[in-house]
Design a protein around this motif. Sequence first.
Motif, PDB file in Angstrom:
ATOM      1  N   GLY A 183      10.679  18.120  37.719  1.00  0.00           N
ATOM      2  CA  GLY A 183      10.829  16.975  38.629  1.00  0.00           C
ATOM      3  C   GLY A 183      10.203  15.718  38.048  1.00  0.00           C
ATOM      4  O   GLY A 183      10.784  14.631  38.101  1.00  0.00           O
ATOM      5  N   LEU A 184       9.015  15.890  37.470  1.00  0.00           N
ATOM      6  CA  LEU A 184       8.338  14.754  36.838  1.00  0.00           C
ATOM      7  C   LEU A 184       9.155  14.239  35.642  1.00  0.00           C
ATOM      8  O   LEU A 184       9.351  13.029  35.471  1.00  0.00           O
ATOM      9  CB  LEU A 184       6.932  15.183  36.390  1.00  0.00           C
ATOM     10  N   GLU A 185       9.662  15.170  34.842  1.00  0.00           N
ATOM     11  CA  GLU A 185      10.455  14.773  33.666  1.00  0.00           C
ATOM     12  C   GLU A 185      11.736  14.048  34.084  1.00  0.00           C
ATOM     13  O   GLU A 185      12.119  13.034  33.474  1.00  0.00           O
ATOM     14  CB  GLU A 185      10.801  16.022  32.836  1.00  0.00           C
ATOM     15  N   ALA A 186      12.397  14.551  35.124  1.00  0.00           N
ATOM     16  CA  ALA A 186      13.646  13.918  35.589  1.00  0.00           C
ATOM     17  C   ALA A 186      13.371  12.509  36.107  1.00  0.00           C
ATOM     18  O   ALA A 186      14.167  11.586  35.905  1.00  0.00           O
ATOM     19  CB  ALA A 186      14.295  14.769  36.682  1.00  0.00           C
ATOM     20  N   ASP A 187      12.229  12.337  36.776  1.00  0.00           N
ATOM     21  CA  ASP A 187      11.867  11.014  37.288  1.00  0.00           C
ATOM     22  C   ASP A 187      11.659  10.033  36.130  1.00  0.00           C
ATOM     23  O   ASP A 187      12.090   8.874  36.185  1.00  0.00           O
ATOM     24  CB  ASP A 187      10.587  11.130  38.129  1.00  0.00           C
ATOM     25  N   HIS A 188      11.017  10.532  35.071  1.00  0.00           N
ATOM     26  CA  HIS A 188      10.803   9.689  33.889  1.00  0.00           C
ATOM     27  C   HIS A 188      12.138   9.301  33.250  1.00  0.00           C
ATOM     28  O   HIS A 188      12.334   8.153  32.830  1.00  0.00           O
ATOM     29  CB  HIS A 188       9.922  10.435  32.876  1.00  0.00           C
ATOM     30  N   THR A 189      13.059  10.265  33.198  1.00  0.00           N
ATOM     31  CA  THR A 189      14.381   9.990  32.620  1.00  0.00           C
ATOM     32  C   THR A 189      15.137   8.952  33.455  1.00  0.00           C
ATOM     33  O   THR A 189      15.755   8.028  32.911  1.00  0.00           O
ATOM     34  CB  THR A 189      15.208  11.292  32.518  1.00  0.00           C
ATOM     35  N   ARG A 190      15.082   9.104  34.781  1.00  0.00           N
ATOM     36  CA  ARG A 190      15.774   8.135  35.644  1.00  0.00           C
ATOM     37  C   ARG A 190      15.219   6.724  35.438  1.00  0.00           C
ATOM     38  O   ARG A 190      15.949   5.740  35.458  1.00  0.00           O
ATOM     39  CB  ARG A 190      15.617   8.532  37.123  1.00  0.00           C
ATOM     40  N   ALA A 191      13.891   6.635  35.205  1.00  0.00           N
ATOM     41  CA  ALA A 191      13.266   5.313  35.078  1.00  0.00           C
ATOM     42  C   ALA A 191      13.457   4.702  33.693  1.00  0.00           C
ATOM     43  O   ALA A 191      13.525   3.472  33.556  1.00  0.00           O
ATOM     44  CB  ALA A 191      11.775   5.422  35.398  1.00  0.00           C
ATOM     45  N   THR A 192      13.531   5.561  32.664  1.00  0.00           N
ATOM     46  CA  THR A 192      13.498   5.030  31.289  1.00  0.00           C
ATOM     47  C   THR A 192      14.724   5.397  30.454  1.00  0.00           C
ATOM     48  O   THR A 192      14.930   4.819  29.387  1.00  0.00           O
ATOM     49  CB  THR A 192      12.270   5.589  30.533  1.00  0.00           C
ATOM     50  N   GLY A 193      15.468   6.401  30.884  1.00  0.00           N
ATOM     51  CA  GLY A 193      16.579   6.896  30.072  1.00  0.00           C
ATOM     52  C   GLY A 193      16.142   7.863  28.991  1.00  0.00           C
ATOM     53  O   GLY A 193      16.970   8.485  28.333  1.00  0.00           O
ATOM     54  N   SER A 194      14.843   8.020  28.803  1.00  0.00           N
ATOM     55  CA  SER A 194      14.389   8.903  27.725  1.00  0.00           C
ATOM     56  C   SER A 194      14.050  10.293  28.270  1.00  0.00           C
ATOM     57  O   SER A 194      13.459  10.435  29.347  1.00  0.00           O
ATOM     58  CB  SER A 194      13.193   8.261  27.016  1.00  0.00           C
ATOM     59  N   GLN A 195      14.473  11.318  27.529  1.00  0.00           N
ATOM     60  CA  GLN A 195      14.267  12.695  27.968  1.00  0.00           C
ATOM     61  C   GLN A 195      13.145  13.322  27.165  1.00  0.00           C
ATOM     62  O   GLN A 195      13.364  13.805  26.051  1.00  0.00           O
ATOM     63  CB  GLN A 195      15.549  13.510  27.778  1.00  0.00           C
ATOM     64  N   ILE A 196      11.943  13.311  27.713  1.00  0.00           N
ATOM     65  CA  ILE A 196      10.817  13.956  27.038  1.00  0.00           C
ATOM     66  C   ILE A 196      10.066  14.829  28.035  1.00  0.00           C
ATOM     67  O   ILE A 196      10.188  14.661  29.242  1.00  0.00           O
ATOM     68  CB  ILE A 196       9.854  12.926  26.380  1.00  0.00           C
ATOM     69  N   GLY A 197       9.295  15.788  27.484  1.00  0.00           N
ATOM     70  CA  GLY A 197       8.593  16.744  28.335  1.00  0.00           C
ATOM     71  C   GLY A 197       7.308  16.173  28.913  1.00  0.00           C
ATOM     72  O   GLY A 197       6.844  15.096  28.519  1.00  0.00           O
ATOM     73  N   CYS A 198       6.733  16.949  29.855  1.00  0.00           N
ATOM     74  CA  CYS A 198       5.516  16.483  30.545  1.00  0.00           C
ATOM     75  C   CYS A 198       4.370  16.205  29.575  1.00  0.00           C
ATOM     76  O   CYS A 198       3.640  15.218  29.738  1.00  0.00           O
ATOM     77  CB  CYS A 198       5.056  17.534  31.548  1.00  0.00           C
ATOM     78  N   GLU A 199       4.208  17.086  28.584  1.00  0.00           N
ATOM     79  CA  GLU A 199       3.089  16.886  27.651  1.00  0.00           C
ATOM     80  C   GLU A 199       3.263  15.593  26.861  1.00  0.00           C
ATOM     81  O   GLU A 199       2.294  14.868  26.613  1.00  0.00           O
ATOM     82  CB  GLU A 199       2.966  18.080  26.704  1.00  0.00           C
ATOM     83  N   GLU A 200       4.519  15.315  26.486  1.00  0.00           N
ATOM     84  CA  GLU A 200       4.764  14.062  25.746  1.00  0.00           C
ATOM     85  C   GLU A 200       4.561  12.844  26.630  1.00  0.00           C
ATOM     86  O   GLU A 200       4.067  11.806  26.169  1.00  0.00           O
ATOM     87  CB  GLU A 200       6.192  14.062  25.186  1.00  0.00           C
ATOM     88  N   ILE A 201       4.956  12.968  27.891  1.00  0.00           N
ATOM     89  CA  ILE A 201       4.746  11.851  28.822  1.00  0.00           C
ATOM     90  C   ILE A 201       3.248  11.590  28.963  1.00  0.00           C
ATOM     91  O   ILE A 201       2.790  10.438  28.900  1.00  0.00           O
ATOM     92  CB  ILE A 201       5.387  12.161  30.201  1.00  0.00           C
ATOM     93  N   ALA A 202       2.464  12.683  29.115  1.00  0.00           N
ATOM     94  CA  ALA A 202       1.010  12.523  29.280  1.00  0.00           C
ATOM     95  C   ALA A 202       0.389  11.920  28.020  1.00  0.00           C
ATOM     96  O   ALA A 202      -0.497  11.061  28.100  1.00  0.00           O
ATOM     97  CB  ALA A 202       0.383  13.875  29.603  1.00  0.00           C
ATOM     98  N   LYS A 203       0.890  12.368  26.872  1.00  0.00           N
ATOM     99  CA  LYS A 203       0.366  11.855  25.607  1.00  0.00           C
ATOM    100  C   LYS A 203       0.687  10.358  25.449  1.00  0.00           C
ATOM    101  O   LYS A 203      -0.174   9.561  25.066  1.00  0.00           O
ATOM    102  CB  LYS A 203       1.002  12.649  24.449  1.00  0.00           C
ATOM    103  N   ALA A 204       1.927  10.000  25.778  1.00  0.00           N
ATOM    104  CA  ALA A 204       2.318   8.586  25.703  1.00  0.00           C
ATOM    105  C   ALA A 204       1.469   7.740  26.648  1.00  0.00           C
ATOM    106  O   ALA A 204       1.053   6.625  26.298  1.00  0.00           O
ATOM    107  CB  ALA A 204       3.806   8.441  26.035  1.00  0.00           C
TER     108      ALA A 204
END
Length: 311
Positions: A197-218
């Motif tokens: 759900g968190l990953e899909a929300d990030h994709t909807r906002a940015t268009g980029s498909q990355i996993g939770c760990e990568e989102i946290a790292k970024a």
Amino acid sequence: MTGAGSAALRLGIDLGGTKIAGIALAPGDRVASERRMPTPSQDYAATLEAIAEMIAGLERDGGARGSVGVGMPGSLSPVTGSMQNANSTWLNGRPFARDLEARLGRRVRLANDANCFALSEAADGAGEGARSVFGVILGTGCGGGLVLDGRLIDGPNSIGGEWGHNPLPWAGAEEHPGPLCWCGRRGCIETWLSGPGLEADHTRATGSQIGCEEIAKAARSGDAAARATLARHADRLARGLAHVVNIFDPEVIVLGGGLSKLMHLYQELPDGIGAHVFADRPHVSLKPPRWGDASGVRGAARLWPPNEAAG
Ligand SMILES: [Zn+2]
């Protein structure tokens, strides 16, 4: 050794899609044995047999007979007595509890992984000493379990604490109607708060498909979009948990599953939850898990309290 109250061991089984873990707790909750084996894939009879083999091994190691609790991802339908919603799909529609009891020659208690997690963390984990604990698993799904005075609250529908398929509370216009959930509804808490759900929300906002760990790292390295994604997630999680606090008011909330490793949650959430709690000076205690994944098997062993264990 037979009969209620006489079990020398409490045995716990965590039945996963790829592995079966087992534990034997001796009196005083000393770990007498731990075992692991692969789950026989797509084979119902072999799965029952593997569990029986695991039980026999744990009892050999512990030198006594034990009560048996099993944690698994699905649940038993109170209507049909058959397994439902298990992602080990070869178990679904089968009278798993009845068949296992027949194979083992004793009563067996089953619970889902979130309930085992809550029970374990309440007993000697992050919720130790608290009267009331809400255990939450934020992983591929979004489960929950309620423990009061050391016991699970499990009602006539076997869904006590299952908050993941309630709608996201205090939703804004941009959160309506929300993503479609596998359960058929829209905007379930799980579609926002689980890892996917968190990953899909990030994709909807940015268009980029990355996993939770990568989102946290970024986010840690200052990426504004990733930080915004985590902020939206934390805000939604706060609202979701505030709903539970307004009903159950647990002394401790313990997070589990992959997202429990997002350490910003423990700083940000208590105030975020408090903002929605119906109290003048809300007190919310939110903790990371002590046992993590091991809570599955440790909680399963505790499905029988020591004074009830029917070995
Ligand atoms: Zn749903």
